[in-house]
Design a protein around this motif. Sequence first.
Motif, PDB file in Angstrom:
ATOM      1  N   LYS A 111      39.136  29.405  43.847  1.00  0.00           N
ATOM      2  CA  LYS A 111      38.695  30.508  44.709  1.00  0.00           C
ATOM      3  C   LYS A 111      39.606  31.730  44.532  1.00  0.00           C
ATOM      4  O   LYS A 111      39.127  32.847  44.306  1.00  0.00           O
ATOM      5  CB  LYS A 111      38.701  30.036  46.164  1.00  0.00           C
ATOM      6  N   VAL A 112      40.906  31.490  44.595  1.00  0.00           N
ATOM      7  CA  VAL A 112      41.857  32.611  44.452  1.00  0.00           C
ATOM      8  C   VAL A 112      41.759  33.181  43.038  1.00  0.00           C
ATOM      9  O   VAL A 112      41.710  34.410  42.856  1.00  0.00           O
ATOM     10  CB  VAL A 112      43.305  32.143  44.769  1.00  0.00           C
ATOM     11  N   LEU A 113      41.696  32.306  42.042  1.00  0.00           N
ATOM     12  CA  LEU A 113      41.609  32.794  40.657  1.00  0.00           C
ATOM     13  C   LEU A 113      40.359  33.662  40.490  1.00  0.00           C
ATOM     14  O   LEU A 113      40.418  34.760  39.926  1.00  0.00           O
ATOM     15  CB  LEU A 113      41.573  31.601  39.685  1.00  0.00           C
ATOM     16  N   GLY A 114      39.234  33.172  41.023  1.00  0.00           N
ATOM     17  CA  GLY A 114      37.985  33.934  40.929  1.00  0.00           C
ATOM     18  C   GLY A 114      38.118  35.307  41.571  1.00  0.00           C
ATOM     19  O   GLY A 114      37.706  36.320  40.998  1.00  0.00           O
ATOM     20  N   GLU A 115      38.732  35.344  42.745  1.00  0.00           N
ATOM     21  CA  GLU A 115      38.874  36.631  43.457  1.00  0.00           C
ATOM     22  C   GLU A 115      39.785  37.591  42.699  1.00  0.00           C
ATOM     23  O   GLU A 115      39.490  38.769  42.552  1.00  0.00           O
ATOM     24  CB  GLU A 115      39.451  36.394  44.867  1.00  0.00           C
ATOM     25  N   VAL A 116      40.904  37.054  42.195  1.00  0.00           N
ATOM     26  CA  VAL A 116      41.850  37.930  41.489  1.00  0.00           C
ATOM     27  C   VAL A 116      41.234  38.422  40.170  1.00  0.00           C
ATOM     28  O   VAL A 116      41.352  39.601  39.819  1.00  0.00           O
ATOM     29  CB  VAL A 116      43.201  37.193  41.236  1.00  0.00           C
ATOM     30  N   MET A 117      40.565  37.524  39.456  1.00  0.00           N
ATOM     31  CA  MET A 117      40.011  37.925  38.156  1.00  0.00           C
ATOM     32  C   MET A 117      38.929  38.997  38.308  1.00  0.00           C
ATOM     33  O   MET A 117      38.705  39.798  37.411  1.00  0.00           O
ATOM     34  CB  MET A 117      39.407  36.713  37.415  1.00  0.00           C
ATOM     35  N   ARG A 129      49.804  36.169  47.456  1.00  0.00           N
ATOM     36  CA  ARG A 129      48.723  36.766  46.664  1.00  0.00           C
ATOM     37  C   ARG A 129      49.235  37.869  45.748  1.00  0.00           C
ATOM     38  O   ARG A 129      48.787  38.026  44.615  1.00  0.00           O
ATOM     39  CB  ARG A 129      47.628  37.295  47.599  1.00  0.00           C
ATOM     40  N   SER A 130      50.212  38.630  46.239  1.00  0.00           N
ATOM     41  CA  SER A 130      50.724  39.741  45.447  1.00  0.00           C
ATOM     42  C   SER A 130      51.401  39.215  44.167  1.00  0.00           C
ATOM     43  O   SER A 130      51.178  39.729  43.073  1.00  0.00           O
ATOM     44  CB  SER A 130      51.673  40.552  46.322  1.00  0.00           C
ATOM     45  N   GLU A 131      52.191  38.151  44.298  1.00  0.00           N
ATOM     46  CA  GLU A 131      52.858  37.580  43.104  1.00  0.00           C
ATOM     47  C   GLU A 131      51.807  36.974  42.161  1.00  0.00           C
ATOM     48  O   GLU A 131      51.897  37.146  40.939  1.00  0.00           O
ATOM     49  CB  GLU A 131      53.874  36.510  43.552  1.00  0.00           C
ATOM     50  N   THR A 132      50.808  36.312  42.723  1.00  0.00           N
ATOM     51  CA  THR A 132      49.753  35.727  41.888  1.00  0.00           C
ATOM     52  C   THR A 132      49.049  36.828  41.096  1.00  0.00           C
ATOM     53  O   THR A 132      48.796  36.683  39.899  1.00  0.00           O
ATOM     54  CB  THR A 132      48.748  34.939  42.778  1.00  0.00           C
ATOM     55  N   GLU A 133      48.761  37.942  41.765  1.00  0.00           N
ATOM     56  CA  GLU A 133      48.095  39.055  41.077  1.00  0.00           C
ATOM     57  C   GLU A 133      48.984  39.628  39.983  1.00  0.00           C
ATOM     58  O   GLU A 133      48.518  39.948  38.890  1.00  0.00           O
ATOM     59  CB  GLU A 133      47.737  40.164  42.076  1.00  0.00           C
ATOM     60  N   LYS A 134      50.274  39.724  40.275  1.00  0.00           N
ATOM     61  CA  LYS A 134      51.206  40.259  39.265  1.00  0.00           C
ATOM     62  C   LYS A 134      51.252  39.342  38.049  1.00  0.00           C
ATOM     63  O   LYS A 134      51.307  39.800  36.910  1.00  0.00           O
ATOM     64  CB  LYS A 134      52.622  40.388  39.857  1.00  0.00           C
ATOM     65  N   ILE A 135      51.239  38.037  38.295  1.00  0.00           N
ATOM     66  CA  ILE A 135      51.289  37.071  37.186  1.00  0.00           C
ATOM     67  C   ILE A 135      50.043  37.243  36.310  1.00  0.00           C
ATOM     68  O   ILE A 135      50.130  37.335  35.080  1.00  0.00           O
ATOM     69  CB  ILE A 135      51.382  35.614  37.735  1.00  0.00           C
ATOM     70  N   ILE A 136      48.888  37.338  36.952  1.00  0.00           N
ATOM     71  CA  ILE A 136      47.642  37.419  36.180  1.00  0.00           C
ATOM     72  C   ILE A 136      47.550  38.761  35.444  1.00  0.00           C
ATOM     73  O   ILE A 136      47.165  38.816  34.278  1.00  0.00           O
ATOM     74  CB  ILE A 136      46.437  37.136  37.088  1.00  0.00           C
ATOM     75  N   ARG A 137      47.968  39.827  36.104  1.00  0.00           N
ATOM     76  CA  ARG A 137      47.965  41.147  35.450  1.00  0.00           C
ATOM     77  C   ARG A 137      48.885  41.123  34.224  1.00  0.00           C
ATOM     78  O   ARG A 137      48.513  41.538  33.134  1.00  0.00           O
ATOM     79  CB  ARG A 137      48.427  42.240  36.425  1.00  0.00           C
ATOM     80  N   PHE A 138      50.076  40.556  34.407  1.00  0.00           N
ATOM     81  CA  PHE A 138      51.030  40.517  33.295  1.00  0.00           C
ATOM     82  C   PHE A 138      50.482  39.646  32.159  1.00  0.00           C
ATOM     83  O   PHE A 138      50.634  39.977  30.976  1.00  0.00           O
ATOM     84  CB  PHE A 138      52.394  39.992  33.778  1.00  0.00           C
ATOM     85  N   ALA A 139      49.836  38.543  32.528  1.00  0.00           N
ATOM     86  CA  ALA A 139      49.248  37.661  31.501  1.00  0.00           C
ATOM     87  C   ALA A 139      48.240  38.457  30.666  1.00  0.00           C
ATOM     88  O   ALA A 139      48.306  38.479  29.434  1.00  0.00           O
ATOM     89  CB  ALA A 139      48.576  36.457  32.163  1.00  0.00           C
ATOM     90  N   LEU A 140      47.333  39.137  31.339  1.00  0.00           N
ATOM     91  CA  LEU A 140      46.293  39.895  30.622  1.00  0.00           C
ATOM     92  C   LEU A 140      46.924  41.004  29.774  1.00  0.00           C
ATOM     93  O   LEU A 140      46.538  41.205  28.618  1.00  0.00           O
ATOM     94  CB  LEU A 140      45.290  40.483  31.622  1.00  0.00           C
TER      95      LEU A 140
END
Length: 304
Positions: free
Chosen positions: A58-64, A27-38
Amino acid sequence: MRNIQLKDDITLSELSLGCMNLPLDDRSETEKIIRFALESGITHFDTADLYQFGENEKVLGEVMQQFRSDYTFTIGTKAGNEFDAEKREKIGWNPSASHIKSAVKDSLGRLGMEAIDLYQLHGGTIEDNKDETISAFEDLKKEGVIRSYGISSIRLNVIDYYLKHSDISTLMMQFNPIDNRPLEVADNLNKEVKILSRGPVMKGLLSGNSRKVLENKFEDGVLEYSYEELQDTISRLEKINGDLTALSYAFLRHNDAVIVNGVSSLAQLESNVESYRSMPELSQQEYENILDAVKLIRYEEHRA
Ligand SMILES: NC(=O)c1ccc[n+]([C@@H]2O[C@H](COP(=O)([O-])OP(=O)(O)OC[C@H]3O[C@@H](n4cnc5c(N)ncnc54)[C@H](OP(=O)(O)O)[C@@H]3O)[C@@H](O)[C@H]2O)c1
């Protein structure tokens, strides 16, 4: 970051994030990827209900959720497949209106959204009752449940039907200099419909890691290429531009496509964003040099 305007008043970042291969277990890497993307100006995120049997949405929704107050973004998802989330099994293809209308509710719930920005049919065949599917998408748009719709398809007969009989705003296809089969569609596309190019780095073949990817993922070749032909083509493309990702992105920009790139690590996204920033603006001659370096191939099936 350039933006590409769709009809229905939706704007997608030219470089968008394909979420299918996100490392959901980390989850931490996924969050980093999405943060960096934004932070890099990526505002469009592509998923599907089928990816990891609902888990991806589900994960995308939670992270976003944590970025909603700071960023404006769009999410595209897809429907048409029935699956059993508990058994993690695909059941079958179902583009009926009743399935699409119930699937959209499930996607909204998992994504935690009130409306889907871009809802796409995840495939489809010429035998489907396409008018029924189209009317379901139209109903959902009128009700405000979705803002726009499109299809993901590499079947020319299906694409042709939707172009003529529906109000799709997007068409998703694997598209890059090696898999250039969409060119005949891109050349004849009405300007109102934008291509979303999936597979822009061809699983990493068009990246700084191409030799390793070639060995690991393309030992039997791909499409009309043998392994040796691919090796040779990669060398020729590298002579045009040593950054193969930037070369592919420039090729796609020349075709006015949205680049939907998937990654499984932050390092890959960092590298892709760097290539995006350094992509050249191609002259017609440079574009033709790319076409000369590859095989021009076409879809052989599902033409009529
Ligand atoms: N039918 C459909 O509608 C459909 C089908 C497929 C995909 N899609 C969508 O399109 C998106 C993109 O498609 P895709 O994932 O097939 O193609 P892609 O974006 O060309 O490939 C993604 C994969 O390429 C590798 N990669 C990416 N950047 C790299 C880099 N800088 N260096 C080395 N390797 C790199 C990674 O492979 P590894 O993870 O192995 O390292 C990554 O998972 C998907 O995420 C999904 O949202 C839609």
